[in-house]
Design a protein around this motif. Structure first.
Motif, PDB file in Angstrom:
ATOM      1  N   PHE A  30       0.042  10.265   4.316  1.00  0.00           N
ATOM      2  CA  PHE A  30       0.868   9.476   5.236  1.00  0.00           C
ATOM      3  C   PHE A  30       1.019   8.053   4.710  1.00  0.00           C
ATOM      4  CE2 PHE A  30      -0.893  12.864   7.771  1.00  0.00           C
ATOM      5  CZ  PHE A  30       0.208  13.305   8.482  1.00  0.00           C
ATOM      6  N   LEU A  31       2.207   7.525   4.834  1.00  0.00           N
ATOM      7  CA  LEU A  31       2.419   6.117   4.505  1.00  0.00           C
ATOM      8  C   LEU A  31       1.705   5.277   5.567  1.00  0.00           C
ATOM      9  CD1 LEU A  31       6.221   6.179   3.563  1.00  0.00           C
ATOM     10  CD2 LEU A  31       4.253   6.178   2.035  1.00  0.00           C
ATOM     11  N   ILE A  66       0.846  -1.198   0.000  1.00  0.00           N
ATOM     12  CA  ILE A  66       0.000   0.000   0.000  1.00  0.00           C
ATOM     13  C   ILE A  66       0.885   1.255   0.000  1.00  0.00           C
ATOM     14  CG2 ILE A  66      -1.666   1.339   1.368  1.00  0.00           C
ATOM     15  CD1 ILE A  66      -2.776  -1.375   2.361  1.00  0.00           C
ATOM     16  N   GLY A  67       1.966   1.218   0.811  1.00  0.00           N
ATOM     17  CA  GLY A  67       2.888   2.366   0.865  1.00  0.00           C
ATOM     18  C   GLY A  67       3.517   2.650  -0.497  1.00  0.00           C
ATOM     19  N   GLY A  68       3.984   1.583  -1.166  1.00  0.00           N
ATOM     20  CA  GLY A  68       4.591   1.747  -2.496  1.00  0.00           C
ATOM     21  C   GLY A  68       3.591   2.317  -3.482  1.00  0.00           C
ATOM     22  N   GLN A  69       2.351   1.814  -3.398  1.00  0.00           N
ATOM     23  CA  GLN A  69       1.307   2.284  -4.306  1.00  0.00           C
ATOM     24  C   GLN A  69       0.951   3.745  -4.023  1.00  0.00           C
ATOM     25  OE1 GLN A  69       0.512  -0.161  -6.585  1.00  0.00           O
ATOM     26  NE2 GLN A  69      -0.240   1.639  -7.668  1.00  0.00           N
ATOM     27  N   LEU A  70       0.893   4.092  -2.715  1.00  0.00           N
ATOM     28  CA  LEU A  70       0.594   5.487  -2.338  1.00  0.00           C
ATOM     29  C   LEU A  70       1.635   6.450  -2.897  1.00  0.00           C
ATOM     30  CD1 LEU A  70      -0.483   5.574   1.422  1.00  0.00           C
ATOM     31  CD2 LEU A  70      -1.637   6.632  -0.493  1.00  0.00           C
ATOM     32  N   LEU A  71       2.898   6.082  -2.703  1.00  0.00           N
ATOM     33  CA  LEU A  71       3.987   6.948  -3.178  1.00  0.00           C
ATOM     34  C   LEU A  71       3.942   7.071  -4.703  1.00  0.00           C
ATOM     35  CD1 LEU A  71       6.446   8.573  -2.399  1.00  0.00           C
ATOM     36  CD2 LEU A  71       7.785   6.498  -2.282  1.00  0.00           C
ATOM     37  N   SER A  72       3.730   5.938  -5.393  1.00  0.00           N
ATOM     38  CA  SER A  72       3.644   5.958  -6.865  1.00  0.00           C
ATOM     39  C   SER A  72       2.479   6.827  -7.318  1.00  0.00           C
ATOM     40  CB  SER A  72       3.421   4.564  -7.425  1.00  0.00           C
ATOM     41  OG  SER A  72       4.381   3.714  -6.979  1.00  0.00           O
ATOM     42  N   ASP A  73       1.323   6.651  -6.673  1.00  0.00           N
ATOM     43  CA  ASP A  73       0.134   7.399  -7.074  1.00  0.00           C
ATOM     44  C   ASP A  73       0.347   8.895  -6.892  1.00  0.00           C
ATOM     45  OD1 ASP A  73      -1.086   5.077  -7.743  1.00  0.00           O
ATOM     46  OD2 ASP A  73      -2.349   4.948  -5.967  1.00  0.00           O
ATOM     47  N   GLN A  74       0.991   9.279  -5.800  1.00  0.00           N
ATOM     48  CA  GLN A  74       1.237  10.707  -5.560  1.00  0.00           C
ATOM     49  C   GLN A  74       2.194  11.279  -6.613  1.00  0.00           C
ATOM     50  OE1 GLN A  74       0.000  13.010  -3.094  1.00  0.00           O
ATOM     51  NE2 GLN A  74      -1.520  11.396  -3.148  1.00  0.00           N
ATOM     52  N   ILE A  75       3.198  10.492  -6.994  1.00  0.00           N
ATOM     53  CA  ILE A  75       4.146  10.965  -8.020  1.00  0.00           C
ATOM     54  C   ILE A  75       3.424  11.082  -9.366  1.00  0.00           C
ATOM     55  CG2 ILE A  75       6.242  10.370  -9.298  1.00  0.00           C
ATOM     56  CD1 ILE A  75       7.226   9.073  -6.629  1.00  0.00           C
ATOM     57  N   ARG A  76       2.572  10.091  -9.684  1.00  0.00           N
ATOM     58  CA  ARG A  76       1.781  10.163 -10.934  1.00  0.00           C
ATOM     59  C   ARG A  76       0.859  11.376 -10.911  1.00  0.00           C
ATOM     60  NH1 ARG A  76       1.060   4.349 -10.657  1.00  0.00           N
ATOM     61  NH2 ARG A  76       2.505   3.405 -12.128  1.00  0.00           N
TER      62      ARG A  76
END
Lengths: 301, 191
Positions: free
Chosen positions: B97-98, B35-45
């Motif tokens: 937040f992660l 979920i953390g990896g996906q959150l960070l990726s989504d925010q960058i996208r």
């Protein structure tokens, strides 16, 4: 004893159901990820392609013995066939390459990179190979995949002005970086609009295009539209096809002798899809027609 | 059913639960990392899309803060910032937040992006706790990463359990989020 047997039976059943469910979720999410990345790459290519420019001007046909005005450009728009592109790449490919200049404002010099509208040389192509040069150093295992690559030459390194042919592309591909994994084919078809040219053969018969070439209709001008097609396979399909440093034979044979004549575009695409279906390879096809904004196309030279 | 049979069943169930608990914990931790990896990726996208849509440079701030008072601060949150018409930087959204117990590893070998020269640094105004330090990178409207690093594969951070955020070796389970220098598109790597 009966209660324990029933309990273990239930536990086994729950375990099997959970396993199947997690497998389904894993497969579905990997497909979404794979095609999401391909969709993003497709949008990037289409967006950048629409910004291609040639900055054309009119000048004498000869500086010493002028007879007429002709259209000229110091820039170049180039669509390379797989056979021509191969000499530029280190890895095998079976697809087209498109190289041009666009105002992407990319510079490695911090004095320039706040300036918008700076010109860059850009290239897109598909290449099969390892991710050794692109992956984090902590990841030890190489992944061999077909990849949609983007190469961009910074403003301060532009070579298109100093090179009268297409030698600048040799250095552009050195900055190649993947923008989507598992894209197996990119077809770039420069053409007039369907209303002006129903068959799409007036600009090119074999998909190739060179604004510095000898074909008069291509000289110093951009194609009005480019029909762009990407074919991507799922990550699961890529895992099943793993074949090391040589491209998977199922893909290579599916691409063989395809897209050599624009009049056979539809049948070639259908044959490619059929070959992928026959080999049980899950794929997705993306197609759009990209209008080139800077094109001021004229049949006159 | 006799009392003995019932006791045996309960004992077996207890043993099975005790055996399966660590694997459930591991699944939960693994899920949080995903979920953390996906959150960070989504925010960058999202940042890439905002930068392109608004034709403005967008800043991604990785925020270092304590999840609970008294706990050591870790890089466990991020926020997108954009340029207002006045030229000042303003938040483009809320702080993300992660998941609990997930943070970005501060070991330069696993998160070389945090050690890049010319990264933005500062402290967040306000917030809770106030003045949390951050490091930031920028996304240009054309999609490229700043500070510009030509053809650099080292634009990545590693998400780990918070207890491993300063560890010298990579834990068994982690998610690496790599950012393309030319398009800022994220790629996830898992062991």
């Amino acid at each position: 004893m009966v209660a324990i047997a029933v309990f273990f039976l239930l536990m086994t059943m729950i375990g099997v159901v959970m396993n199947q469910t997690s497998l389904t979720i894993r497969v579905a999410s990997s497909q979404i990820d794979a095609f999401q990345s391909a969709r993003q790459g497709f949008n990037t290519v289409a967006e950048t392609l629409s910004l291609a420019t040639l900055n054309t001007y009119w000048d004498y046909d000869s500086p010493t013995a002028p007879t007429t005005y002709v259209r000229k450009s110091d820039l170049q728009f180039l669509v390379l066939k797989p056979s021509d592109l191969q000499s530029l790449l280190s890895g095998p490919n079976g697809s087209f390459g498109v190289f041009f200049q666009a105002p992407r404002a990319y510079s490695t010099n911090s004095s320039y990179n706040q300036t918008s509208g700076l010109l860059n040389a850009v290239g897109y192509y598909v290449e099969y190979g390892s991710d050794a040069a692109f992956r984090p150093t902590q990841i030890a295992t190489s992944r061999y995949r077909y990849r949609l690559m983007q190469a961009i030459q910074p403003t301060e390194s532009l070579q298109v002005f100093s090179d009268a042919t297409s030698g600048w592309t040799t250095n552009v591909v050195k900055s190649g970086w993947p923008i989507a994994d598992n894209v197996i084919a990119m077809v770039v078809w420069p053409r007039l609009s369907i209303r002006d040219d129903n068959t799409g053969t007036k600009l090119t018969q074999d998909y190739s295009y060179n604004s510095r070439g000898t074909v008069s209709v291509q000289q110093a001008q951009l194609p009005p539209v480019v029909q762009l097609t990407l074919v991507a396979i799922s990550e699961n399909a890529a895992l099943h096809l793993l074949s090391g440093s040589t491209p998977p034979s199922a893909i290579a044979s599916a691409l063989q002798n395809k897209f050599t004549d624009v009049t056979r575009y539809a049948s070639d695409l259908a044959a490619l899809e059929n070959a992928l279906l026959t080999a049980h390879i899950e794929y997705k096809e993306f197609t759009t027609t990209v209008p080139i904004r800077e094109c001021k196309w004229s049949g006159l030279q | 059913m006799t009392l003995v049979e019932m006791l045996v069943v309960i004992a077996i169930m207890a043993v099975l639960m005790a055996l399966s608990l660590p694997s459930f914990t591991s699944i939960s931790e693994s899920n949080n990392l995903s979920i953390g990896g996906q959150l960070l990726s989504d925010q960058i996208r999202l940042g890439t899309q905002i930068a392109s849509a608004q034709n403005q440079i967008l800043e991604v701030r990785l925020i270092k803060r304590a999840s609970i008072p008294g706990a050591p601060p870790t890089y466990c949150a991020l926020q997108l910032w954009t340029t207002a018409s006045t030229g000042t930087m303003v938040p483009a959204g809320k702080i993300t937040f992660l998941p609990q117990n997930i943070a970005i590893s501060e070991n330069a070998a696993f998160s070389p992006l945090l050690s890049l020269p010319n990264l933005g640094t500062g402290t967040l105004p306000g917030g809770s706790p106030a003045n949390s330090p951050y490091v930031s990178f920028k996304i240009h409207p054309c999609g490229y990463f700043e500070p510009v690093t030509a053809k650099d594969a080292q634009l990545y951070v590693t998400l780990v359990q918070k207890r491993f955020s300063a560890a010298a070796s990579l834990p068994a389970n982690y998610v690496m989020v790599q950012i393309s220098p030319y398009t800022c598109s994220p790629t996830l790597y898992r062991p």
